[in-house]
Design a protein around this motif. Sequence first.
Motif, PDB file in Angstrom:
ATOM      1  N   ASN A 152      -0.992 -17.729 -13.731  1.00 29.95           N
ATOM      2  CA  ASN A 152      -1.712 -16.486 -13.023  1.00 29.95           C
ATOM      3  C   ASN A 152      -3.103 -17.071 -12.612  1.00 29.95           C
ATOM      4  O   ASN A 152      -3.974 -16.100 -13.054  1.00 29.95           O
ATOM      5  N   LEU A 153      -3.343 -18.331 -12.681  1.00 28.76           N
ATOM      6  CA  LEU A 153      -4.749 -18.915 -12.629  1.00 28.76           C
ATOM      7  C   LEU A 153      -5.044 -18.836 -11.168  1.00 28.76           C
ATOM      8  O   LEU A 153      -5.190 -19.825 -10.511  1.00 28.76           O
ATOM      9  N   PHE A 161      -7.894 -21.129  -9.584  1.00 32.55           N
ATOM     10  CA  PHE A 161      -7.873 -22.300 -10.065  1.00 32.55           C
ATOM     11  C   PHE A 161      -7.570 -23.470  -8.902  1.00 32.55           C
ATOM     12  O   PHE A 161      -6.594 -23.204  -8.216  1.00 32.55           O
ATOM     13  N   ASP A 162      -8.463 -24.454  -8.812  1.00 34.05           N
ATOM     14  CA  ASP A 162      -7.824 -25.470  -7.738  1.00 34.05           C
ATOM     15  C   ASP A 162      -7.017 -26.412  -8.237  1.00 34.05           C
ATOM     16  O   ASP A 162      -7.187 -27.242  -9.265  1.00 34.05           O
ATOM     17  N   ASP A 163      -5.661 -26.184  -7.645  1.00 35.56           N
ATOM     18  CA  ASP A 163      -4.644 -26.948  -7.981  1.00 35.56           C
ATOM     19  C   ASP A 163      -4.370 -28.498  -7.327  1.00 35.56           C
ATOM     20  O   ASP A 163      -3.494 -29.224  -7.365  1.00 35.56           O
ATOM     21  N   LEU A 185      -4.909 -28.252 -18.458  1.00 30.41           N
ATOM     22  CA  LEU A 185      -5.289 -26.945 -17.769  1.00 30.41           C
ATOM     23  C   LEU A 185      -6.115 -26.184 -18.975  1.00 30.41           C
ATOM     24  O   LEU A 185      -7.294 -25.534 -18.711  1.00 30.41           O
ATOM     25  N   GLY A 186      -5.721 -26.470 -20.106  1.00 26.56           N
ATOM     26  CA  GLY A 186      -6.282 -25.938 -21.203  1.00 26.56           C
ATOM     27  C   GLY A 186      -7.712 -26.449 -21.580  1.00 26.56           C
ATOM     28  O   GLY A 186      -8.682 -25.309 -21.717  1.00 26.56           O
ATOM     29  N   TYR A 187      -7.907 -27.551 -21.563  1.00 30.96           N
ATOM     30  CA  TYR A 187      -8.960 -28.208 -21.602  1.00 30.96           C
ATOM     31  C   TYR A 187     -10.087 -27.738 -20.464  1.00 30.96           C
ATOM     32  O   TYR A 187     -11.197 -27.425 -20.878  1.00 30.96           O
ATOM     33  N   GLY A 245     -14.699 -23.832 -19.056  1.00 30.85           N
ATOM     34  CA  GLY A 245     -15.208 -23.068 -18.119  1.00 30.85           C
ATOM     35  C   GLY A 245     -15.131 -23.651 -16.804  1.00 30.85           C
ATOM     36  O   GLY A 245     -15.858 -23.196 -15.831  1.00 30.85           O
ATOM     37  N   ARG A 246     -14.269 -24.582 -16.344  1.00 36.06           N
ATOM     38  CA  ARG A 246     -14.033 -25.035 -15.091  1.00 36.06           C
ATOM     39  C   ARG A 246     -12.740 -24.623 -14.324  1.00 36.06           C
ATOM     40  O   ARG A 246     -11.852 -24.098 -15.157  1.00 36.06           O
ATOM     41  N   ARG A 247     -12.548 -24.586 -13.113  1.00 35.83           N
ATOM     42  CA  ARG A 247     -11.562 -24.133 -12.357  1.00 35.83           C
ATOM     43  C   ARG A 247     -10.759 -25.419 -11.625  1.00 35.83           C
ATOM     44  O   ARG A 247     -10.488 -25.086 -10.488  1.00 35.83           O
ATOM     45  N   HIS A 248     -11.019 -26.590 -12.062  1.00 40.97           N
ATOM     46  CA  HIS A 248     -10.487 -27.715 -11.417  1.00 40.97           C
ATOM     47  C   HIS A 248     -10.429 -28.572 -12.552  1.00 40.97           C
ATOM     48  O   HIS A 248     -10.965 -28.730 -13.652  1.00 40.97           O
TER      49      HIS A 248
END
Length: 318
Positions: free
Chosen positions: A255-256, A259-261, A287-289, A294-297
């Motif tokens: 449910n991110l 987040f840029d996939d 993804l955890g790192y 605090g990033r979304r990519h």
Amino acid sequence: MSIALARIRPVYDLIDVQDALERSRGRSPELDAFYERMLETGPERFVTTPSSLDVLDPLRDECPNFDEVLDDLARTLRLAHAGNRGCNLMPILLLGGPGVGKTHFARRLARAMGTEFELIGMNALSAGFVITGSSASWRGAKCGKVAERLVRGQFANPVVVLDEVEKASGSSQSDPLAALYQLLEPETAQAFRDEYIDVEIDASQICWVLTANSTEGIPAPLLNRMAVYEVPAPTREQAAGIARRILAALVVELNLSDFDDGLGDAVLDKLAPVAPRELRKTLLDCLGYAVADGRRHLTAADVRLRPGPGPGKGRIGF
């Protein structure tokens, strides 16, 4: 959306089961209970056939290095539709290094076929009892995996995977591959007899998938009973597509939504040593790192590979 069409097929005879129960009654409570279960559930099981070749599309997306196998499966499915009959797949042997996705492919094949899945690891199998069962007169005897799946399951055509079949070992008294001479031939598989229950089982509809790193150690008569495929590691382009699909699925699963996939070249370069079967865990760590930072990519710094398994056992990369 494609669905699986199902017909009914009996996999054993109730009269045979009743006779076997009468002969054994009182000698083994476990065996009596097994016979009673067979009588209670009845002999009929589903045999599924996908209604459309569209079911193979997800496999082509997820397992692009299996295109030769999928092309042959598509032809078999077309024949089944043309003759309005069940989809009887020839036993398949998938050859390839560790991590190329052989077992994953088999699991997805079971999903596409709309049937059940059974995995039997052969690397530690020193006797055929796991497949054929052991005599009820032996202490600790039990049913083999084949009969157990057909009796306890709902389908006559489960996908049964014999993993790392070239590593099966045996002795002069017990060859773990011996049962396959019968089971891989549809005519003789119709009268398969598990040693524990001693009742004929129709195992002729099973979809057999065997995996191995090489054909060394596999007898030629068994190889002649199978369609043999060399499965290559994914190309860089194929592996990039696999990684992007896994990441997109993880973003939805977790449910991110913001987040840029996307995966840039630098990230893909860092992912290059990762085997397909390890990609999900690696991308989950990435993804955890990223989220912790605090990033979304994702960036290349998020790809922190664990040490390999050691000399002589390197990963198959892309």
